[in-house]
Design a protein around this motif. Structure first.
Motif, PDB file in Angstrom:
ATOM      1  N   SER A  34       0.830  -1.214   0.000  1.00 33.18           N
ATOM      2  CA  SER A  34       0.000   0.000   0.000  1.00 33.18           C
ATOM      3  C   SER A  34       0.862   1.261   0.000  1.00 33.18           C
ATOM      4  O   SER A  34       0.547   2.237  -0.695  1.00 33.18           O
ATOM      5  N   GLN A  35       1.937   1.245   0.744  1.00 30.73           N
ATOM      6  CA  GLN A  35       2.841   2.404   0.782  1.00 30.73           C
ATOM      7  C   GLN A  35       3.546   2.593  -0.557  1.00 30.73           C
ATOM      8  O   GLN A  35       3.717   3.725  -1.017  1.00 30.73           O
ATOM      9  N   LEU A  36       3.939   1.498  -1.184  1.00 35.50           N
ATOM     10  CA  LEU A  36       4.557   1.592  -2.510  1.00 35.50           C
ATOM     11  C   LEU A  36       3.569   2.171  -3.521  1.00 35.50           C
ATOM     12  O   LEU A  36       3.915   3.031  -4.329  1.00 35.50           O
ATOM     13  N   TRP A  37       2.324   1.710  -3.478  1.00 36.27           N
ATOM     14  CA  TRP A  37       1.307   2.226  -4.397  1.00 36.27           C
ATOM     15  C   TRP A  37       1.049   3.706  -4.123  1.00 36.27           C
ATOM     16  O   TRP A  37       0.850   4.487  -5.045  1.00 36.27           O
ATOM     17  N   GLU A  38       1.056   4.110  -2.855  1.00 41.43           N
ATOM     18  CA  GLU A  38       0.881   5.533  -2.517  1.00 41.43           C
ATOM     19  C   GLU A  38       1.990   6.375  -3.141  1.00 41.43           C
ATOM     20  O   GLU A  38       1.735   7.493  -3.615  1.00 41.43           O
ATOM     21  N   LYS A  39       3.204   5.860  -3.154  1.00 41.77           N
ATOM     22  CA  LYS A  39       4.307   6.577  -3.807  1.00 41.77           C
ATOM     23  C   LYS A  39       4.023   6.728  -5.305  1.00 41.77           C
ATOM     24  O   LYS A  39       4.290   7.774  -5.892  1.00 41.77           O
ATOM     25  N   CYS A  40       3.485   5.678  -5.903  1.00 38.69           N
ATOM     26  CA  CYS A  40       3.107   5.743  -7.320  1.00 38.69           C
ATOM     27  C   CYS A  40       2.040   6.807  -7.542  1.00 38.69           C
ATOM     28  O   CYS A  40       2.130   7.589  -8.503  1.00 38.69           O
ATOM     29  N   LEU A  41       1.045   6.833  -6.674  1.00 36.84           N
ATOM     30  CA  LEU A  41      -0.034   7.813  -6.817  1.00 36.84           C
ATOM     31  C   LEU A  41       0.488   9.245  -6.732  1.00 36.84           C
ATOM     32  O   LEU A  41       0.043  10.114  -7.491  1.00 36.84           O
ATOM     33  N   PRO A  50      -9.374   6.041  -7.877  1.00 38.33           N
ATOM     34  CA  PRO A  50     -10.176   4.873  -7.503  1.00 38.33           C
ATOM     35  C   PRO A  50      -9.386   3.557  -7.418  1.00 38.33           C
ATOM     36  O   PRO A  50      -9.937   2.531  -7.035  1.00 38.33           O
ATOM     37  N   ILE A  51      -8.114   3.558  -7.794  1.00 42.68           N
ATOM     38  CA  ILE A  51      -7.320   2.322  -7.819  1.00 42.68           C
ATOM     39  C   ILE A  51      -6.648   2.110  -6.470  1.00 42.68           C
ATOM     40  O   ILE A  51      -6.122   3.041  -5.875  1.00 42.68           O
ATOM     41  N   SER A  52      -6.652   0.865  -6.030  1.00 42.05           N
ATOM     42  CA  SER A  52      -5.938   0.523  -4.796  1.00 42.05           C
ATOM     43  C   SER A  52      -5.082  -0.720  -5.032  1.00 42.05           C
ATOM     44  O   SER A  52      -5.332  -1.502  -5.945  1.00 42.05           O
ATOM     45  N   SER A  53      -4.081  -0.882  -4.194  1.00 37.28           N
ATOM     46  CA  SER A  53      -3.196  -2.039  -4.281  1.00 37.28           C
ATOM     47  C   SER A  53      -3.748  -3.163  -3.421  1.00 37.28           C
ATOM     48  O   SER A  53      -4.012  -2.973  -2.234  1.00 37.28           O
ATOM     49  N   LEU A  54      -3.917  -4.332  -4.032  1.00 39.11           N
ATOM     50  CA  LEU A  54      -4.371  -5.503  -3.275  1.00 39.11           C
ATOM     51  C   LEU A  54      -3.194  -6.281  -2.706  1.00 39.11           C
ATOM     52  O   LEU A  54      -3.236  -6.757  -1.584  1.00 39.11           O
ATOM     53  N   SER A  55      -2.129  -6.421  -3.524  1.00 36.19           N
ATOM     54  CA  SER A  55      -0.952  -7.147  -3.038  1.00 36.19           C
ATOM     55  C   SER A  55       0.235  -6.922  -3.968  1.00 36.19           C
ATOM     56  O   SER A  55       0.079  -6.533  -5.124  1.00 36.19           O
ATOM     57  N   TYR A  56       1.396  -7.213  -3.408  1.00 38.15           N
ATOM     58  CA  TYR A  56       2.641  -7.210  -4.179  1.00 38.15           C
ATOM     59  C   TYR A  56       3.513  -8.321  -3.614  1.00 38.15           C
ATOM     60  O   TYR A  56       4.034  -8.212  -2.505  1.00 38.15           O
ATOM     61  N   GLU A  57       3.594  -9.425  -4.351  1.00 41.29           N
ATOM     62  CA  GLU A  57       4.358 -10.583  -3.922  1.00 41.29           C
ATOM     63  C   GLU A  57       5.100 -11.180  -5.102  1.00 41.29           C
ATOM     64  O   GLU A  57       4.544 -11.304  -6.190  1.00 41.29           O
ATOM     65  N   MET A  70      -6.578  -3.209  -7.629  1.00 41.83           N
ATOM     66  CA  MET A  70      -8.044  -3.287  -7.697  1.00 41.83           C
ATOM     67  C   MET A  70      -8.557  -2.076  -8.451  1.00 41.83           C
ATOM     68  O   MET A  70      -8.217  -0.933  -8.113  1.00 41.83           O
ATOM     69  N   ILE A  71      -9.343  -2.327  -9.491  1.00 45.17           N
ATOM     70  CA  ILE A  71      -9.918  -1.265 -10.313  1.00 45.17           C
ATOM     71  C   ILE A  71     -11.431  -1.453 -10.375  1.00 45.17           C
ATOM     72  O   ILE A  71     -11.935  -2.539 -10.092  1.00 45.17           O
ATOM     73  N   PRO A  72     -12.159  -0.408 -10.754  1.00 45.19           N
ATOM     74  CA  PRO A  72     -13.627  -0.513 -10.765  1.00 45.19           C
ATOM     75  C   PRO A  72     -14.227  -1.464 -11.799  1.00 45.19           C
ATOM     76  O   PRO A  72     -15.257  -2.070 -11.553  1.00 45.19           O
ATOM     77  N   SER A  73     -13.597  -1.584 -12.997  1.00 44.56           N
ATOM     78  CA  SER A  73     -14.239  -2.370 -14.054  1.00 44.56           C
ATOM     79  C   SER A  73     -13.255  -2.737 -15.159  1.00 44.56           C
ATOM     80  O   SER A  73     -12.146  -2.215 -15.225  1.00 44.56           O
ATOM     81  N   GLU A  74     -13.699  -3.608 -16.033  1.00 43.45           N
ATOM     82  CA  GLU A  74     -12.918  -3.978 -17.215  1.00 43.45           C
ATOM     83  C   GLU A  74     -12.711  -2.744 -18.112  1.00 43.45           C
ATOM     84  O   GLU A  74     -11.642  -2.547 -18.668  1.00 43.45           O
ATOM     85  N   TYR A  75     -13.734  -1.933 -18.243  1.00 42.83           N
ATOM     86  CA  TYR A  75     -13.625  -0.694 -19.024  1.00 42.83           C
ATOM     87  C   TYR A  75     -12.497   0.179 -18.478  1.00 42.83           C
ATOM     88  O   TYR A  75     -11.721   0.764 -19.230  1.00 42.83           O
ATOM     89  N   PHE A  76     -12.415   0.258 -17.181  1.00 44.91           N
ATOM     90  CA  PHE A  76     -11.370   1.026 -16.519  1.00 44.91           C
ATOM     91  C   PHE A  76      -9.996   0.521 -16.934  1.00 44.91           C
ATOM     92  O   PHE A  76      -9.093   1.295 -17.249  1.00 44.91           O
ATOM     93  N   LYS A  77      -9.831  -0.794 -16.929  1.00 46.44           N
ATOM     94  CA  LYS A  77      -8.557  -1.407 -17.331  1.00 46.44           C
ATOM     95  C   LYS A  77      -8.202  -1.006 -18.766  1.00 46.44           C
ATOM     96  O   LYS A  77      -7.073  -0.626 -19.050  1.00 46.44           O
ATOM     97  N   GLU A  78      -9.166  -1.100 -19.659  1.00 45.06           N
ATOM     98  CA  GLU A  78      -8.942  -0.746 -21.055  1.00 45.06           C
ATOM     99  C   GLU A  78      -8.508   0.712 -21.184  1.00 45.06           C
ATOM    100  O   GLU A  78      -7.586   1.037 -21.941  1.00 45.06           O
TER     101      GLU A  78
END
Length: 87
Positions: A6-13, A31-38, A45-53
């Protein structure tokens, strides 16, 4: 001390926010959040497939540049997850 996913993703944001107009950042990255990094795999995590596109079509260059900067060579694969309704 190692940063959490989550902290790494916050740096990205923070970096993304610095490189986009506020409306773009708020609409597409807030609206994007980090679920995991392993094991080099980042799951966002994104809202929808459209969002990904849209993220891939509009912002992939910037996103991958930021991810490389924050995660370095440790990042092997980016995955998007979203909740599907129905099926």
């Amino acid at each position: 001390m190692e940063l959490t996913h989550s902290q790494l993703w916050e740096k990205c944001l923070v970096m993304l926010k610095d490189n986009l107009i506020p409306e773009q950042f708020d609409a597409w990255f807030k609206p994007i959040s980090s679920l995991s990094y392993e094991n080099g795999n980042l799951i966002l995590m994104i809202p929808s497939e459209y969002f990904k596109e849209q993220i891939e079509n509009r912002f992939s260059g910037l996103l991958y540049s930021v991810l490389r900067h924050v995660y370095g060579d440790n990042l092997k694969k980016l995955h998007f997850k979203f909740n599907q309704i129905g099926d």
